[in-house]
Design a protein around this motif. Structure first.
Motif, PDB file in Angstrom:
ATOM      1  N   GLY A  81       0.799  -1.209   0.000  1.00 36.99           N
ATOM      2  CA  GLY A  81       0.000   0.000   0.000  1.00 36.99           C
ATOM      3  C   GLY A  81       0.834   1.261   0.000  1.00 36.99           C
ATOM      4  N   LEU A  82       1.988   1.216   0.648  1.00 32.22           N
ATOM      5  CA  LEU A  82       2.851   2.388   0.716  1.00 32.22           C
ATOM      6  C   LEU A  82       3.345   2.800  -0.673  1.00 32.22           C
ATOM      7  N   ARG A  83       3.611   1.826  -1.542  1.00 30.39           N
ATOM      8  CA  ARG A  83       4.032   2.135  -2.909  1.00 30.39           C
ATOM      9  C   ARG A  83       2.918   2.906  -3.645  1.00 30.39           C
ATOM     10  N   VAL A  84       1.690   2.504  -3.423  1.00 26.50           N
ATOM     11  CA  VAL A  84       0.571   3.164  -4.095  1.00 26.50           C
ATOM     12  C   VAL A  84       0.383   4.582  -3.575  1.00 26.50           C
ATOM     13  N   MET A  85       0.540   4.764  -2.271  1.00 26.53           N
ATOM     14  CA  MET A  85       0.410   6.113  -1.708  1.00 26.53           C
ATOM     15  C   MET A  85       1.446   7.051  -2.312  1.00 26.53           C
ATOM     16  N   GLU A  86       2.692   6.588  -2.409  1.00 24.23           N
ATOM     17  CA  GLU A  86       3.731   7.420  -3.013  1.00 24.23           C
ATOM     18  C   GLU A  86       3.413   7.707  -4.470  1.00 24.23           C
ATOM     19  N   ASN A  87       2.904   6.702  -5.166  1.00 21.99           N
ATOM     20  CA  ASN A  87       2.570   6.863  -6.579  1.00 21.99           C
ATOM     21  C   ASN A  87       1.469   7.899  -6.775  1.00 21.99           C
ATOM     22  N   GLU A  88       0.489   7.915  -5.873  1.00 22.59           N
ATOM     23  CA  GLU A  88      -0.611   8.880  -5.987  1.00 22.59           C
ATOM     24  C   GLU A  88      -0.090  10.314  -5.953  1.00 22.59           C
ATOM     25  N   PRO A 109      -2.468   5.520   7.410  1.00 22.79           N
ATOM     26  CA  PRO A 109      -1.241   5.211   6.670  1.00 22.79           C
ATOM     27  C   PRO A 109      -1.438   5.051   5.163  1.00 22.79           C
ATOM     28  N   PHE A 110      -2.641   4.610   4.706  1.00 21.05           N
ATOM     29  CA  PHE A 110      -2.754   4.201   3.306  1.00 21.05           C
ATOM     30  C   PHE A 110      -4.003   4.720   2.603  1.00 21.05           C
ATOM     31  N   THR A 111      -4.356   5.978   2.849  1.00 21.01           N
ATOM     32  CA  THR A 111      -5.477   6.589   2.132  1.00 21.01           C
ATOM     33  C   THR A 111      -5.019   7.894   1.498  1.00 21.01           C
ATOM     34  N   HIS A 147      -8.946  19.793  -9.953  1.00 20.93           N
ATOM     35  CA  HIS A 147      -9.766  20.920 -10.365  1.00 20.93           C
ATOM     36  C   HIS A 147      -9.440  21.303 -11.804  1.00 20.93           C
ATOM     37  N   TYR A 148     -10.472  21.440 -12.635  1.00 21.67           N
ATOM     38  CA  TYR A 148     -10.291  21.782 -14.043  1.00 21.67           C
ATOM     39  C   TYR A 148     -10.755  23.216 -14.316  1.00 21.67           C
ATOM     40  N   PRO A 149     -10.264  23.819 -15.395  1.00 29.20           N
ATOM     41  CA  PRO A 149     -10.583  25.225 -15.687  1.00 29.20           C
ATOM     42  C   PRO A 149     -12.073  25.510 -15.850  1.00 29.20           C
ATOM     43  N   ASN A 150     -12.868  24.508 -16.239  1.00 32.49           N
ATOM     44  CA  ASN A 150     -14.306  24.741 -16.431  1.00 32.49           C
ATOM     45  C   ASN A 150     -15.119  24.634 -15.140  1.00 32.49           C
ATOM     46  N   GLY A 151     -14.429  24.476 -13.990  1.00 34.20           N
ATOM     47  CA  GLY A 151     -15.133  24.414 -12.713  1.00 34.20           C
ATOM     48  C   GLY A 151     -15.412  23.012 -12.203  1.00 34.20           C
ATOM     49  N   LEU A 152     -15.182  21.999 -13.021  1.00 34.52           N
ATOM     50  CA  LEU A 152     -15.399  20.628 -12.582  1.00 34.52           C
ATOM     51  C   LEU A 152     -14.319  20.198 -11.594  1.00 34.52           C
ATOM     52  N   THR A 153     -14.725  19.522 -10.542  1.00 39.15           N
ATOM     53  CA  THR A 153     -13.789  18.871  -9.624  1.00 39.15           C
ATOM     54  C   THR A 153     -14.054  17.374  -9.649  1.00 39.15           C
ATOM     55  N   HIS A 154     -13.016  16.625  -9.955  1.00 42.48           N
ATOM     56  CA  HIS A 154     -13.092  15.158  -9.943  1.00 42.48           C
ATOM     57  C   HIS A 154     -12.182  14.686  -8.816  1.00 42.48           C
ATOM     58  N   MET A 155     -12.775  14.102  -7.778  1.00 40.43           N
ATOM     59  CA  MET A 155     -12.007  13.622  -6.634  1.00 40.43           C
ATOM     60  C   MET A 155     -11.837  12.118  -6.710  1.00 40.43           C
ATOM     61  N   VAL A 156     -10.636  11.656  -6.452  1.00 40.48           N
ATOM     62  CA  VAL A 156     -10.365  10.226  -6.371  1.00 40.48           C
ATOM     63  C   VAL A 156      -9.948   9.905  -4.936  1.00 40.48           C
ATOM     64  N   VAL A 157     -10.688   9.038  -4.280  1.00 40.38           N
ATOM     65  CA  VAL A 157     -10.364   8.601  -2.922  1.00 40.38           C
ATOM     66  C   VAL A 157      -9.925   7.146  -3.007  1.00 40.38           C
ATOM     67  N   ASN A 158      -8.706   6.878  -2.570  1.00 37.66           N
ATOM     68  CA  ASN A 158      -8.129   5.548  -2.710  1.00 37.66           C
ATOM     69  C   ASN A 158      -7.538   5.098  -1.385  1.00 37.66           C
ATOM     70  N   THR A 159      -7.924   3.913  -0.947  1.00 40.98           N
ATOM     71  CA  THR A 159      -7.316   3.280   0.224  1.00 40.98           C
ATOM     72  C   THR A 159      -6.756   1.931  -0.178  1.00 40.98           C
ATOM     73  N   LEU A 198      -5.242   0.879 -14.252  1.00 37.33           N
ATOM     74  CA  LEU A 198      -4.556  -0.275 -14.831  1.00 37.33           C
ATOM     75  C   LEU A 198      -3.146   0.084 -15.289  1.00 37.33           C
ATOM     76  N   GLU A 199      -2.955   1.327 -15.748  1.00 35.22           N
ATOM     77  CA  GLU A 199      -1.601   1.763 -16.095  1.00 35.22           C
ATOM     78  C   GLU A 199      -0.715   1.777 -14.848  1.00 35.22           C
ATOM     79  N   ASP A 200      -1.269   2.269 -13.737  1.00 38.89           N
ATOM     80  CA  ASP A 200      -0.514   2.259 -12.479  1.00 38.89           C
ATOM     81  C   ASP A 200      -0.255   0.830 -11.999  1.00 38.89           C
TER      82      ASP A 200
END
Length: 340
Positions: free
Chosen positions: A152-159, A229-231, A237-249, A287-289
């Motif tokens: 999980g620590l590898r993924v946190m660093e990757n994020e 430890p692992f979230t 945030h995009y220029p048109n006002g859209l916010t896309h949040m990704v929550v990963n644990t 999948l790329e990650d």
């Protein structure tokens, strides 16, 4: 660092299963930090958790059933409530005859964001707070629940690594013209880290559809939180006002295996962007990650000397220092396969 060999990690909350995966009559088995646990719904429909082992003859409780909110052992029919107290022994006619020693341990267990969270010990921090997930102006889209063969620590660093998109996310958003972020600021917090950054990206056709814009190039303004430890929570945030949040644990199963739990939160509607389209794009990204991360060493060294680093590794190095400090605070030494 071998996460299952560090007892302090038992004192954090982890999402272990989507709530809608649970049956009112059938328990659910899971492995958390190399420990077999069982989860079920009590009489109020709330999740409960315990070791997957009956105190009588050690049979797996997950093989049994749930009746009146109690988990029933498939071996001899003993029943236990969410506190671990034995409520029924079919071989005893009188319930008052059940010895107080007839009990199983119980774990902290609750529902949040549509998932069942479990803490094996005494929580050192609350479940990560994601205010937008309960805000009427946002919607929650459940994305992925699957095991990954990496730490999980590898993924946190990757994020939090903004140097890898150019080379890893070649079919999604990585831009050859932006191998490093335009800006990067890191702040330590009581819960972990807060990172603010800007990164130039490209937008293929599917992403343009998700963003409701016709631009192939744009800039991501990133507001990212790492919760020990692992979230990770990435607010994009995009220029048109859209916010896309990704929550990963990354819920630790074993040292080299983690359950990836991911949902996204957006400030738009289904009519603007179909949830299936948002999931499809994030699927390509994950999948790329995954392809890269599953080749990494699960024994992540907290000591910086065992790997080489560059300027964009600052968030990851701070994560390692915070975890090293956590171990020291709890009188633990790093358990590792690395040798001096």
């Amino acid at each position: 660092m071998l996460v299952t060999q560090q007892p302090v990690f038992r004192n954090f909350w982890y999402p272990v299963v989507p709530l809608d995966h649970l049956s009112p009559t059938k328990p659910f088995a899971f492995e958390l930090l190399q420990e077999a646990i069982v989860i079920w719904l009590d009489e109020a429909g709330q999740p409960a958790a315990a070791p997957d082992r009956c105190c009588h003859r050690s049979a797996a409780l997950s093989l049994g059933t749930v009746k009146d909110g109690c988990i029933t052992c498939a071996y001899h029919g003993w029943q236990f409530d969410r506190e671990g107290t034995c409520q029924k022994v079919p071989q005893l006619q009188d319930k008052t005859m059940i010895p107080k020693t007839y009990r199983i341990p119980s774990y902290h267990c609750t529902e949040r964001y549509g998932y069942v969270w479990v803490c094996l010990g005494e929580p050192l921090q609350p479940i990560p707070e994601i205010p937008e997930a309960s805000d009427a102006g946002h919607r929650v889209i459940h994305e992925f629940y699957e095991p990954w063969n990496c730490a999980g620590l590898r993924v946190m660093e990757n994020e939090l690594d903004l140097a890898h998109p150019t080379f890893v996310h070649t079919t999604t958003f990585g831009s050859e013209e932006h191998p490093i972020p335009d800006s990067l600021a890191v702040e330590e917090t009581d819960y972990g880290l807060k990172i603010r950054a800007t990164l130039g990206v490209v937008n293929p056709e599917l992403q343009q559809k998700n963003l409701q814009m016709d631009e192939g190039q744009t800039v991501r303004h990133l507001d990212m939180d790492w919760f020990m430890p692992f979230t990770c929570c990435l607010r994009i945030h995009y220029p048109n006002g859209l916010t896309h949040m990704v929550v990963n644990t990354m819920t630790p199963i074993q040292d080299g295996r983690s359950q990836m739990v991911q949902f996204c939160v957006r400030n738009d509607t289904e009519a603007q962007t179909a949830a299936a389209d948002a999931i499809a794009f994030d699927r390509q990204v994950t999948l790329e990650d995954k392809t890269i991360l599953e080749t990494t060493d699960d024994d992540v060294p907290l000591n910086a000397k065992y790997e080489q680093h560059m300027m964009t590794d600052k968030p990851g190095l701070l994560i390692r220092r915070r975890i090293a400090a956590l171990l020291k605070e709890h009188n633990e030494t790093e358990q590792t396969r690395h040798c001096d």
